[in-house]
Design a protein around this motif. Structure first.
Motif, short mmCIF file in Angstrom:
data_model
loop_
_atom_site.label_atom_id
_atom_site.label_comp_id
_atom_site.label_asym_id
_atom_site.label_seq_id
_atom_site.Cartn_x
_atom_site.Cartn_y
_atom_site.Cartn_z
N LYS A 1 0.79 -1.21 0.56
CA LYS A 1 0.12 0.09 0.02
C LYS A 1 1.19 0.94 0.15
O LYS A 1 1.06 2.57 -0.25
N GLU B 1 4.06 1.60 -0.98
CA GLU B 1 4.22 2.00 -2.34
C GLU B 1 3.22 1.87 -3.71
O GLU B 1 3.77 3.40 -4.23
N GLU B 2 2.18 1.92 -3.62
CA GLU B 2 0.78 2.39 -4.16
C GLU B 2 1.37 4.27 -3.51
O GLU B 2 0.71 4.60 -4.73
N SER B 3 1.33 3.75 -2.84
CA SER B 3 0.71 5.74 -2.84
C SER B 3 1.77 6.56 -3.01
O SER B 3 1.96 7.04 -3.63
N ARG C 1 2.42 14.87 -13.52
CA ARG C 1 1.20 15.34 -13.82
C ARG C 1 1.87 17.23 -13.64
O ARG C 1 1.05 17.93 -14.53
N GLN D 1 3.64 5.42 -5.48
CA GLN D 1 3.66 5.63 -7.64
C GLN D 1 2.32 6.79 -7.49
O GLN D 1 2.59 7.21 -8.79
N ARG D 2 1.20 6.62 -7.05
CA ARG D 2 0.38 7.85 -7.58
C ARG D 2 0.76 9.00 -7.12
O ARG D 2 0.44 10.20 -7.95
N ILE D 3 2.27 9.07 -5.78
CA ILE D 3 2.20 10.93 -5.72
C ILE D 3 3.29 11.04 -6.96
O ILE D 3 3.64 12.29 -7.22
N GLU D 4 4.28 9.84 -7.30
CA GLU D 4 4.80 10.33 -8.13
C GLU D 4 4.37 10.74 -9.51
O GLU D 4 4.59 11.91 -10.52
N ARG D 5 3.74 10.01 -10.39
CA ARG D 5 1.91 11.06 -11.02
C ARG D 5 1.76 12.15 -11.00
O ARG D 5 1.19 12.79 -12.25
N HIS D 6 1.18 12.21 -9.72
CA HIS D 6 0.83 13.29 -9.49
C HIS D 6 1.61 14.56 -9.87
O HIS D 6 1.49 15.17 -10.49
#
Length: 109
Positions: A81, A83-85, A95, A87-92
């Motif tokens: 979880k 790691e998923e967070s 963007r 990854q979401r932060i890196e995508r944000h």
């Protein structure tokens, strides 16, 4: 200072811990900021101190003796979880950088 099992030094314990994570000597060296040859020497000393002759044996001994704790399923889920967070932060962030870049280009036009 606490006495470690098998007479291991704190640095040897770090090497064993990373070995249990499946890292190669080169990866352990990078993680600890030491040369791969130094990792090899640490492992040779660990083999001598434990009476074992290979990485698998050391890893099994470390886990079975409680010297190194592998993630429990619950902890593994938590790590996933996290790691998923990330990854979401890196995508944000990516963007956001893209949008800022677009704004800068529009302002220059």
């Amino acid at each position: 200072m606490a006495i470690l099992p098998f007479g291991l030094t704190p640095r040897e314990l770090q090497v064993v811990t990373l070995l249990c994570d499946g890292l190669t000597n080169a990866e352990i060296g990078r993680e600890l900021c030491i040369e791969s040859d130094t990792v090899t020497r640490h492992l040779s000393t660990v083999f001598d101190k434990t009476g074992l002759s290979n990485r698998v044996g050391v890893a099994m001994l470390a886990v079975r003796s409680g010297l190194v704790k592998l993630p429990t399923p619950e902890r593994a889920d938590l790590l996933e979880k996290i790691e998923e967070s990330f990854q979401r932060i890196e995508r944000h962030i990516a963007r956001s950088r893209m949008l800022v870049g677009q704004l800068v280009i529009k302002e220059k036009s």
